[in-house]
Design a protein around this motif. Structure first.
Motif, mmCIF file in Angstrom:
data_model
loop_
_atom_site.group_PDB
_atom_site.id
_atom_site.type_symbol
_atom_site.label_atom_id
_atom_site.label_comp_id
_atom_site.label_asym_id
_atom_site.label_seq_id
_atom_site.Cartn_x
_atom_site.Cartn_y
_atom_site.Cartn_z
ATOM 1 N N LEU A 260 -4.253 -3.990 -5.461
ATOM 2 C CA LEU A 260 -3.597 -4.850 -4.475
ATOM 3 C C LEU A 260 -3.275 -4.081 -3.193
ATOM 4 O O LEU A 260 -3.512 -4.574 -2.083
ATOM 5 C CB LEU A 260 -2.315 -5.439 -5.064
ATOM 6 N N SER A 261 -2.729 -2.884 -3.345
ATOM 7 C CA SER A 261 -2.339 -2.096 -2.171
ATOM 8 C C SER A 261 -3.556 -1.693 -1.344
ATOM 9 O O SER A 261 -3.542 -1.800 -0.107
ATOM 10 C CB SER A 261 -1.573 -0.845 -2.609
ATOM 11 N N LEU A 262 -4.610 -1.248 -2.011
ATOM 12 C CA LEU A 262 -5.792 -0.771 -1.293
ATOM 13 C C LEU A 262 -6.500 -1.908 -0.565
ATOM 14 O O LEU A 262 -6.927 -1.752 0.583
ATOM 15 C CB LEU A 262 -6.753 -0.092 -2.268
ATOM 16 N N THR A 263 -6.613 -3.058 -1.208
ATOM 17 C CA THR A 263 -7.295 -4.184 -0.551
ATOM 18 C C THR A 263 -6.497 -4.689 0.642
ATOM 19 O O THR A 263 -7.081 -4.987 1.688
ATOM 20 C CB THR A 263 -7.536 -5.328 -1.546
ATOM 21 N N TRP A 264 -5.174 -4.769 0.524
ATOM 22 C CA TRP A 264 -4.366 -5.234 1.658
ATOM 23 C C TRP A 264 -4.367 -4.207 2.787
ATOM 24 O O TRP A 264 -4.336 -4.557 3.971
ATOM 25 C CB TRP A 264 -2.951 -5.543 1.203
ATOM 26 N N PHE A 265 -4.427 -2.916 2.453
ATOM 27 C CA PHE A 265 -4.526 -1.898 3.486
ATOM 28 C C PHE A 265 -5.800 -2.080 4.309
ATOM 29 O O PHE A 265 -5.824 -1.819 5.513
ATOM 30 C CB PHE A 265 -4.517 -0.495 2.871
ATOM 31 N N CYS A 266 -6.852 -2.538 3.672
ATOM 32 C CA CYS A 266 -8.127 -2.786 4.369
ATOM 33 C C CYS A 266 -8.143 -4.140 5.074
ATOM 34 O O CYS A 266 -9.173 -4.540 5.626
ATOM 35 C CB CYS A 266 -9.290 -2.699 3.397
ATOM 36 N N GLY A 267 -7.010 -4.853 5.050
ATOM 37 C CA GLY A 267 -6.919 -6.125 5.756
ATOM 38 C C GLY A 267 -7.253 -7.329 4.910
ATOM 39 O O GLY A 267 -7.381 -8.445 5.433
ATOM 40 N N ILE A 268 -7.390 -7.144 3.593
ATOM 41 C CA ILE A 268 -7.746 -8.238 2.698
ATOM 42 C C ILE A 268 -6.469 -8.729 2.014
ATOM 43 O O ILE A 268 -5.875 -8.007 1.211
ATOM 44 C CB ILE A 268 -8.767 -7.766 1.650
ATOM 45 N N HIS A 269 -6.038 -9.936 2.331
ATOM 46 C CA HIS A 269 -4.769 -10.431 1.815
ATOM 47 C C HIS A 269 -4.803 -10.536 0.293
ATOM 48 O O HIS A 269 -5.819 -10.908 -0.309
ATOM 49 C CB HIS A 269 -4.455 -11.806 2.417
ATOM 50 N N THR A 270 -3.676 -10.212 -0.332
ATOM 51 C CA THR A 270 -3.610 -10.182 -1.798
ATOM 52 C C THR A 270 -3.801 -11.560 -2.429
ATOM 53 O O THR A 270 -4.021 -11.659 -3.635
ATOM 54 C CB THR A 270 -2.262 -9.603 -2.257
#
Length: 625
Positions: A260-270
């Protein structure tokens, strides 16, 4: 020099990677299937929250030591036994049909989305589609026989209903709710129907139009369900449920925090993972309630608010402490502008001001704390449940409720549940502080180099402000007056420009411009809608702004003139833009991160942006006329 160039090149590559990943995931989240899942879970959320309140009502007194059963489990207080049975009945007949409610929500939303692709005389009947979807759900979920405990003379119907229609059926609900409408769609599109003479009334011919898709659905899902029962000895619902329960491992729970953290860091909402997390949440809540009823330790980690607190107290990245760090220690104008603004929202898990203005998304400097803070908090949460015996969540709470309140309520007010949220806060404070201060130093130096000669900026941090206020009142008052003079100077320049713009849009008399602000959970959208209404409260331009979530914007869009989409809800941009093309009085305003937050924080910016859009709206309406 080379080191600096390499650093810039590395940042550029990270942003490029993030943008490419975002484009891919945007296409996924804009797909009909993913958006329908997101909206479907939002629609059934009231059932989840309200139904589990009855569990809290039944178990509140016993959690504080109230005894209504003896050590052998015999009832000693009949009045409380009746009250408890009433609460459990309310729960079983509301949360106990969650899977069935979800299948209706998903099929209706999917039907609405794909029906628009058909010709005007071929629109799908939502009621018929939902009934057919319910049939498909039953065909894959209901066994031929039910085992009864040896010696039992009665069958617990409430337990049977929950076993078939409850949280165990969420995955089957997604399977049938997303696929059945497409069978109708294909039959309608290729005109697979019984052709009747033109003299036959339309309502009768319409009924025949639904015969073939309904027949195909009964055959397809009937055979599928029969294969599981006949050859595997269990229903498809139970087979899938047994497979999903393997995800209870705390190692998987910890690893998922990193996803979750890595995807949101890349701009992908959880929210892109809602299909997984919401399913595990609902299944886990049911398991914890069953364990609690059996007198055992509720240890499933997935239900909110425990999962929300462990993964993202204060929003993804565990940023609950960041506004406090900014207010106390930061000097730069950019960061100080969001410190106070972000303080209240972040208590309710709304951290967009930090995500997009700090920024923490796609910012290489923030990668480490963005991953480490949630990871450490998740490990601590696991330790509290498995080592210290704290209850995981047995009551579902709204995702936006502050964790210091939600976690104790959901854990039956155990002492450890009051301590845990503050430990999470301390971890967030300790992990984020050095990185926020480095970012502040970078911004502060840049602002000093680019400041206008006549501009005055108060670069004191919160600690310095308090020191002057308490121990150096003269200096504090001098700075206060300088800030006031600067504010008046800027306001004078901007108001002259705004007044000219307002005169240009005051042409439609009493006509009200309806504005709809859309975000994922209606948190930041409500903040912007409130700012817009306050900005135009003088009545010079009649504006009415309201907020909604991504899951229910279709309820308001028909009566909307300006649709403002938050950065995190950009997955809805294509569908709303396509709809706007069919209307002469609707425009879409897709905002960027800093822009959206500047509008929340600054009424002058809000007024300027909205007036621009009103002028654009009237220009488009004039062209279409």
């Amino acid at each position: 020099m080379k080191t600096k160039e390499n650093k810039i090149e590395g940042q550029s590559k990270l942003k490029q990677f993030g943008e490419k990943a975002l484009n891919v995931v945007q296409k996924i989240t804009q797909s009909t299937f993913v958006s329908t899942i997101m909206e479907g879970f939002i629609l059934v959320m009231p059932i989840i929250i309200t139904s589990t309140i009855f569990i809290l009502a039944a178990e509140l007194a016993p959690s504080f030591g109230y005894k209504w059963k003896d050590s052998d489990g015999n009832v000693i207080i009949e009045g409380y036994a009746m009250y408890s049975a009433f609460c459990w009945r309310m729960y079983n007949l509301s949360y106990g049909i969650l899977g069935f409610a979800l299948v209706i929500a998903l099929s209706s939303r999917m039907t609405e989305k794909i029906s628009s692709k058909l010709k005007s005389n071929q629109k799908m009947n939502i009621i018929i589609v939902c009934i057919s979807t319910a049939i498909a759900y039953l065909l894959t979920s209901v066994p031929n026989t039910v085992s009864v405990v040896a010696g039992a003379t009665e069958l617990n119907v409430l337990s049977l209903i929950t076993a078939i229609f409850g949280a165990k059926g969420i995955f089957i609900a997604m399977l049938t709710g997303l696929s059945v409408p497409w069978i109708f769609f294909l039959c309608y599109k290729f005109n697979i129907t019984i052709r009747l003479p033109k003299q036959v009334p339309q309502n009768i011919s319409q009924a025949f139009l639904n015969i073939f898709p309904t027949f195909f659905i009964i055959i397809i899902y009937g055979v599928l369900g029969w294969v599981f029962v006949q050859f595997l000895g269990d229903t498809m619902l139970n087979a899938i449920f047994n497979g999903l329960t393997r995800a209870k491992s705390y190692w998987f729970f910890i690893a998922w925090s990193m996803v979750l953290s890595l995807t949101w860091f890349c701009g992908i909402h959880t929210s892109v993972w809602n299909g997984i997390t919401s399913t595990l949440d609902a299944l886990g809540l049911q398991e914890n309630i069953d364990l609690q009823a059996a007198g055992e330790h509720p240890s499933n980690l997935w239900p909110n608010p425990f999962r929300m607190g462990a993964y993202s107290m204060g929003g993804t990245g565990a940023q609950i402490a960041v506004p406090f760090i900014i207010i106390l220690f930061c000097k730069s104008k950019q960061l100080k502008s969001i410190g106070v603004v972000a303080l209240v929202p972040i208590l309710f898990q709304v951290n967009e001001p930090i995500l997009f203005v700090l920024p923490s998304i796609l910012n290489p400097l923030m990668l480490l704390p963005f991953l480490v803070a949630p990871l450490v908090n998740t490990i601590i949460g696991v330790i509290f449940v498995y080592e210290f015996g704290m209850n995981a969540s047995t009551v579902s709470m709204p995702w936006s409720m502050p964790m210091v309140v939600a976690v104790p309520i959901a854990s039956k007010f155990q002492a450890t549940s009051f301590i845990l949220p503050w430990i999470w806060f301390g971890v967030s404070f300790g992990v984020w502080t050095p990185f926020v201060l480095i970012q502040d130093k970078i911004y502060h130096k840049r602002e000093l180099l680019t400041a206008e000669p006549n501009e005055y900026v108060d670069y004191r941090n919160g600690v310095q402000y308090l020191r002057n206020y308490l121990f150096n009142c003269q200096k504090h008052d001098e700075i206060k007056q300088l800030k006031l003079d600067e504010k008046n100077r800027v306001n004078s320049l901007e108001m002259n420009l705004l007044n000219t713009e307002i005169l240009n849009v005051q042409t439609d008399g009493d006509k009200v411009v309806e504005i709809l602000v859309i975000c994922i959970g209606a948190g930041t959208s409500a903040m912007l809608a409130e700012t817009i209404n306050k900005t135009f409260s003088d009545g010079q331009v009649k504006v009415n702004a309201k907020a909604c979530s991504l899951g229910n914007y279709s309820e308001f869009i028909d009566n909307t003139n300006i649709a403002i989409i938050s950065p995190q809800a950009r997955s809805s941009q294509k569908s709303i833009t396509d709809y706007a093309k069919t209307k002469k009085d609707l425009i879409v305003f897709q905002t960027k991160g800093p822009e959206f937050l500047e509008m929340i924080n600054d009424k002058k910016i809000t007024k300027t942006k909205i007036i621009e859009k009103i002028k654009e709206l009237r220009g488009i309406a004039y062209e279409k006329n």
